[in-house]
Design an enzyme around this catalytic site. Structure first.
Site, mmCIF file in Angstrom:
data_model
loop_
_atom_site.group_PDB
_atom_site.id
_atom_site.type_symbol
_atom_site.label_atom_id
_atom_site.label_comp_id
_atom_site.label_asym_id
_atom_site.label_seq_id
_atom_site.Cartn_x
_atom_site.Cartn_y
_atom_site.Cartn_z
ATOM 1 C CG HIS A 17 -56.434 3.345 32.157
ATOM 2 N ND1 HIS A 17 -55.985 3.332 33.615
ATOM 3 C CD2 HIS A 17 -57.467 2.628 32.151
ATOM 4 C CE1 HIS A 17 -56.838 2.534 34.278
ATOM 5 N NE2 HIS A 17 -57.877 1.980 33.426
ATOM 6 C CD GLU A 40 -54.013 8.555 33.188
ATOM 7 O OE1 GLU A 40 -54.853 8.942 34.314
ATOM 8 O OE2 GLU A 40 -54.689 7.655 32.491
ATOM 9 C CB SER A 92 -95.543 10.915 20.448
ATOM 10 O OG SER A 92 -94.978 9.671 20.032
#
Length: 315
Positions: free
Chosen positions: A44, A46, A163
């Site tokens: 994580h 932190e 395209s």
């Protein structure tokens, strides 16, 4: 906090079901630790920032874009426990976690340990940066961005389907950057048949961040593709919080009609086609009044000769 939110964007499209959190640790006006949620959801943000800061975290200020997690996991200790052990003076949080296993428990436990906690700093910006997680938790599906590259008169191709290329190099590079920020990318079966797209990221250094290709409908695709039968089936896509829909017209219309689009990316080239293929098919609009007030423009910028407009759904 703005810097922490910017860091959180580094994890966008790579953290699966986990929020792409950002974290910064400041001591005596100096940044001593930085972190963002790593691929797959661990470590994580932190944990990464705390490891970098080490003992300097004591008495420091920690800025987190989301409330530190408080629920137990086999993948590692809770961020709340890590933060408490590091003994900062303050923790500044942008937004509470929407997961009931953590919501308010994280900040309550920090407060009970004597750490000063503030919540709500740049909350809207943090929500937008982690919109994939919030959409998945609130609506049970990925956050959907619909991308359209078109001429001034709203065409995505000539009448014969040609395209390549409507927009220029800078616009196409920006579109590839958007691909790199998503877990999955979706096109319709008609696009697969007509263009045989790779849907990969072709930017130097970001090739490894190509999203999972998804096709709506029946088409012959490689084994690594995922096939779904209807727009609502995006809820079943595994480890997908951010989905980019690239069309064509029928697919774009189907997602709009199903009210599944959260964000619009419109690339407009300074060309007129006339009689070409329109960008969007029928979306079942019954009254023009209903069309108003649905979208809010967040950004408009030049990309070479092309124009990018970014919209999100009105609250």
């Amino acid at each position: 906090m703005a810097a922490a939110i910017a860091l959180s964007e580094r994890g966008r499209g790579r953290t699966g079901d986990n929020p792409n959190v950002g974290c910064i640790i400041v001591k005596d006006g100096i940044i001593v630790g930085r972190g963002w949620t790593q691929p797959g959801g661990r470590p994580h943000a932190e944990a990464m920032a705390l490891e970098q800061a080490g003992k300097a975290t004591k008495g420091a200020d920690i800025y987190c874009t989301m409330e530190p997690c408080a629920h137990e996991s086999k993948r590692g200790p809770t961020c709340v426990d890590l933060v408490k052990e590091a003994a900062p003076a303050r923790v500044i949080v942008a937004t509470l976690d929407i997961d009931e296993r953590t919501r308010r428990q994280g900040i309550d436990r920090l407060g009970e340990s004597g750490i000063s906690v503030s919540v709500g700093v740049l909350e809207q910006q943090a929500h937008r940066a982690m919109a994939g997680f919030f959409t998945r938790m609130e609506k049970g599906r990925p956050h959907v961005t619909l991308k359209l590259a078109m001429s001034l008169d709203g065409c995505i191709a000539m009448a014969d389907g040609t395209s390549k290329w409507i927009t220029g190099k800078r616009a196409r590079a920006h579109a590839h950057l958007e691909r790199a920020r998503c877990d999955a990318i979706l096109v319709g079966a008609g696009t697969v048949v007509a263009d045989n797209p790779g849907l990969d990221v072709r930017l130097t250094g970001l090739e490894g961040r190509s999203p999972q290709p998804v096709v709506l409908g029946k088409a012959e695709v490689a084994d690594h593709w995922t096939e779904i039968s209807e727009p609502e089936a995006i809820a079943e896509l595994d480890q997908t919080s951010w989905l980019l829909v690239e069309g064509g017209a029928a697919t774009a219309a189907s997602f709009l009609k199903a009210d599944l689009v959260d964000r619009l990316l419109l690339y407009r080239a300074p060309i007129m086609i006339g009689g070409g293929l329109q960008a969007i098919g029928d979306i079942g609009l019954g009254s023009l009044d209903v069309a108003h007030g649905q979208w809010v423009r967040l950004d408009r910028r030049d990309l070479g000769q092309d124009m990018l407009e970014l919209y999100e759904r009105a609250a």
